[in-house]
Design a protein around this motif. Structure first.
Motif, PDB file in Angstrom:
ATOM      1  N   ALA A   1       4.499   3.320  -7.403  1.00 18.54           N
ATOM      2  CA  ALA A   1       3.375   2.857  -7.801  1.00 18.54           C
ATOM      3  C   ALA A   1       2.203   3.861  -7.682  1.00 18.54           C
ATOM      4  O   ALA A   1       1.376   4.214  -8.705  1.00 18.54           O
ATOM      5  CB  ALA A   1       2.742   1.698  -7.364  1.00 18.54           C
ATOM      6  N   LEU A   2       2.201   4.480  -6.602  1.00  6.73           N
ATOM      7  CA  LEU A   2       1.309   5.553  -6.404  1.00  6.73           C
ATOM      8  C   LEU A   2       1.339   6.741  -7.061  1.00  6.73           C
ATOM      9  O   LEU A   2       0.659   7.453  -7.828  1.00  6.73           O
ATOM     10  CB  LEU A   2       1.397   6.137  -4.798  1.00  6.73           C
ATOM     11  N   ILE A   3       2.594   7.163  -7.561  1.00  5.84           N
ATOM     12  CA  ILE A   3       3.107   8.370  -8.341  1.00  5.84           C
ATOM     13  C   ILE A   3       2.498   8.288  -9.818  1.00  5.84           C
ATOM     14  O   ILE A   3       1.936   9.083 -10.423  1.00  5.84           O
ATOM     15  CB  ILE A   3       4.514   8.608  -8.309  1.00  5.84           C
ATOM     16  N   HIS A   4       2.946   6.815 -10.296  1.00  5.11           N
ATOM     17  CA  HIS A   4       2.463   6.358 -11.488  1.00  5.11           C
ATOM     18  C   HIS A   4       0.870   6.468 -11.718  1.00  5.11           C
ATOM     19  O   HIS A   4       0.375   6.916 -12.767  1.00  5.11           O
ATOM     20  CB  HIS A   4       3.084   5.220 -11.969  1.00  5.11           C
TER      21      HIS A   4
ATOM     22  N   ILE B   1       0.485  10.438  -1.193  1.00  7.67           N
ATOM     23  CA  ILE B   1       1.940  10.503  -1.337  1.00  7.67           C
ATOM     24  C   ILE B   1       2.382  11.235  -0.452  1.00  7.67           C
ATOM     25  O   ILE B   1       3.560  11.147   0.206  1.00  7.67           O
ATOM     26  CB  ILE B   1       2.208  10.797  -2.781  1.00  7.67           C
ATOM     27  N   HIS B   2       1.798  12.539  -0.269  1.00  6.67           N
ATOM     28  CA  HIS B   2       2.390  13.746   0.574  1.00  6.67           C
ATOM     29  C   HIS B   2       2.585  13.208   2.038  1.00  6.67           C
ATOM     30  O   HIS B   2       3.239  13.540   2.844  1.00  6.67           O
ATOM     31  CB  HIS B   2       1.861  14.938   0.348  1.00  6.67           C
TER      32      HIS B   2
ATOM     33  N   PRO C   1       0.848  -1.191   0.040  1.00 12.97           N
ATOM     34  CA  PRO C   1      -0.006   0.077  -0.112  1.00 12.97           C
ATOM     35  C   PRO C   1       0.742   1.292   0.035  1.00 12.97           C
ATOM     36  O   PRO C   1       0.226   2.389  -0.628  1.00 12.97           O
ATOM     37  CB  PRO C   1      -0.842  -0.120   1.316  1.00 12.97           C
ATOM     38  N   ASN C   2       2.018   1.274   0.732  1.00  7.95           N
ATOM     39  CA  ASN C   2       2.818   2.397   0.449  1.00  7.95           C
ATOM     40  C   ASN C   2       3.985   2.412  -0.396  1.00  7.95           C
ATOM     41  O   ASN C   2       5.047   3.252  -0.389  1.00  7.95           O
ATOM     42  CB  ASN C   2       3.623   2.678   2.132  1.00  7.95           C
ATOM     43  N   HIS C   3       3.783   1.750  -1.770  1.00  6.32           N
ATOM     44  CA  HIS C   3       4.674   1.721  -2.516  1.00  6.32           C
ATOM     45  C   HIS C   3       4.659   3.090  -3.451  1.00  6.32           C
ATOM     46  O   HIS C   3       3.839   3.281  -4.049  1.00  6.32           O
ATOM     47  CB  HIS C   3       4.580   0.655  -3.776  1.00  6.32           C
TER      48      HIS C   3
END
Length: 405
Positions: free
Chosen positions: A372-375, A396-397, A367-369
């Protein structure tokens, strides 16, 4: 002639994609310039544009509305300082560090770079900053070095007290910092941009590529490759990271810096050289069989599949890279790295929903990758889903704030 002729002219000369700012915005800019010049017919105005450099520059200034501030996306500057202290001062301190800021807009970015270098402990004699923009109006403001409160945003503004003096006209940047930046006019979309100029160690080119039409994007990325030394750093805006998949740039693993390093092209050449092709070619053997019978090649070891897929993606062989990712994930169902790479390849192929599904799988597994979150956030922005994109950026922030505590 219509406003579309104006769009075509902007596309041809500066690579502007009308969809990036909207045809209505371009129409309003043209109408404003026609009114200012007391020109009633669009055909007459377009003719004037072709003849008058001054009018062309005025239209550009009307179309392009600069949006910048000091230390925008601060982690880029934090990483630059880390690079200076951990690499440059140790290995390259006898050379002059060359940095390019393009487009430099009204100067906040290159001046932020200068301040960051000073505070990282670099002697002014050991670095050189070039700052280039297409707009004369922006360059004049940058050289003046006086800014209002909108150029100072965020919570960490201690630099403002150290390097700026309040005046009636605004905050005046110290002469020491102003003298560290060399401004000039130029158009990054030109094929001969800075041709013959010495290479740079670091290039900041943030939030420009997103406004270019596809062929100009591709040509500009090749220009940036040319301008950088081997292993040089390129900083882009967060919305532009997906544009560098099929280039010589590899992502630097630093949270929210959006920095890339120019890779060694000889690695790709070596992998695809004729002497090694039969031995290391990552495409499954059934795709390589010609009319002549060839010996069966051994399968690629599982641990090498992702490296082979990444190499193929860098070379533009997206279908093969996608297949290798899927082959790898078939036996490694819990590989976060595999799903992230597959999503990047799918996005480069234009398969946005498949890419989103791959990024979601990576986030489900971890969940905190952050990558992957940015993409996924960038993909949602590209699709116009600003609500979900904003939720992802907030996530993300929060993650970044937790890590920095």
């Amino acid at each position: 002639m219509t406003y579309s002729d104006g769009e075509a002219l902007l596309r041809r000369r500066i690579g502007l994609d009308a969809n990036s700012i909207g045809s209505a915005s371009i129409a309003r800019a043209i109408e404003q310039r026609m009114a200012d010049g007391q020109i009633a017919e669009i055909a007459s105005y377009l003719e004037r544009l072709q003849e008058s450099t001054t009018e062309w520059e005025a239209l550009i200034d009307t179309v392009i509305v600069p949006e910048t501030w000091f230390f925008r996306e601060r982690e880029s500057f934090n990483f630059l300082q880390k690079y200076i202290q951990s690499e440059w001062l140790i290995n390259q301190s006898k050379r002059v560090l060359r940095i390019l800021s393009v487009p430099c807009s009204t100067g906040e970015e290159p001046y932020s770079i200068a301040i960051a270098l000073l505070e990282a402990g670099l002697n002014p004699a050991n670095f050189h900053i070039d700052a280039i923009d297409i707009s004369k109006k922006c360059l004049l403001k940058a050289q003046r070095g006086i800014y209002d409160k909108y150029s100072f945003r965020g919570n960490s503004l201690s630099f403002q007290e150290r390097y700026f003096q309040p005046t009636e006209a605004g905050y005046q940047l110290s002469e020491q910092v102003r003298n560290l930046v060399h401004f000039r006019q130029g158009n990054l979309a030109d094929t001969d941009f800075l041709l013959g100029t010495a290479s740079y160690d670091v290039v900041f080119c943030r939030n420009l590529l997103i406004y270019f039409e596809p062929s100009t994007k591709e040509r500009t990325i090749r220009t940036l490759e040319r301008l950088l030394i081997q292993d040089g750093l390129l900083f882009v805006g967060h919305a532009e990271t997906g544009l560098l998949l099929n280039s010589r740039f590899t992502l630097v693993p630093h949270s929210l810096a959006f920095a890339y390093r120019k890779t060694n092209v000889s690695r790709s050449v070596a992998k695809s050289s004729s002497g090694d092709r039969k031995k290391h070619h990552p495409i499954p053997s059934k795709q390589r069989i010609s009319h002549h019978r060839q010996p069966q090649q051994p399968p690629i070891p599982q641990q090498n599949l992702l490296d082979a897929a990444r190499t193929l993606a860098d070379q533009g062989a997206l279908q093969q890279a996608c297949q290798l990712c899927q082959d790898y994930l078939h036996k490694n169902l819990a590989s976060v790295e595999g799903y992230v790479l597959l999503g990047q390849v799918q996005q480069a192929m234009g398969e946005n929903e498949q890419a989103a599904a791959s990024f979601h799988k990576a986030i489900y597994l971890q969940p905190n990758h952050e990558e992957a979150l940015i993409h996924l956030a960038l993909l949602r922005e590209h699709q116009g889903d600003m609500v979900n994109a904003e939720l992802l950026w907030q996530r993300i922030h929060r993650l970044h704030n937790q890590q920095s505590r």
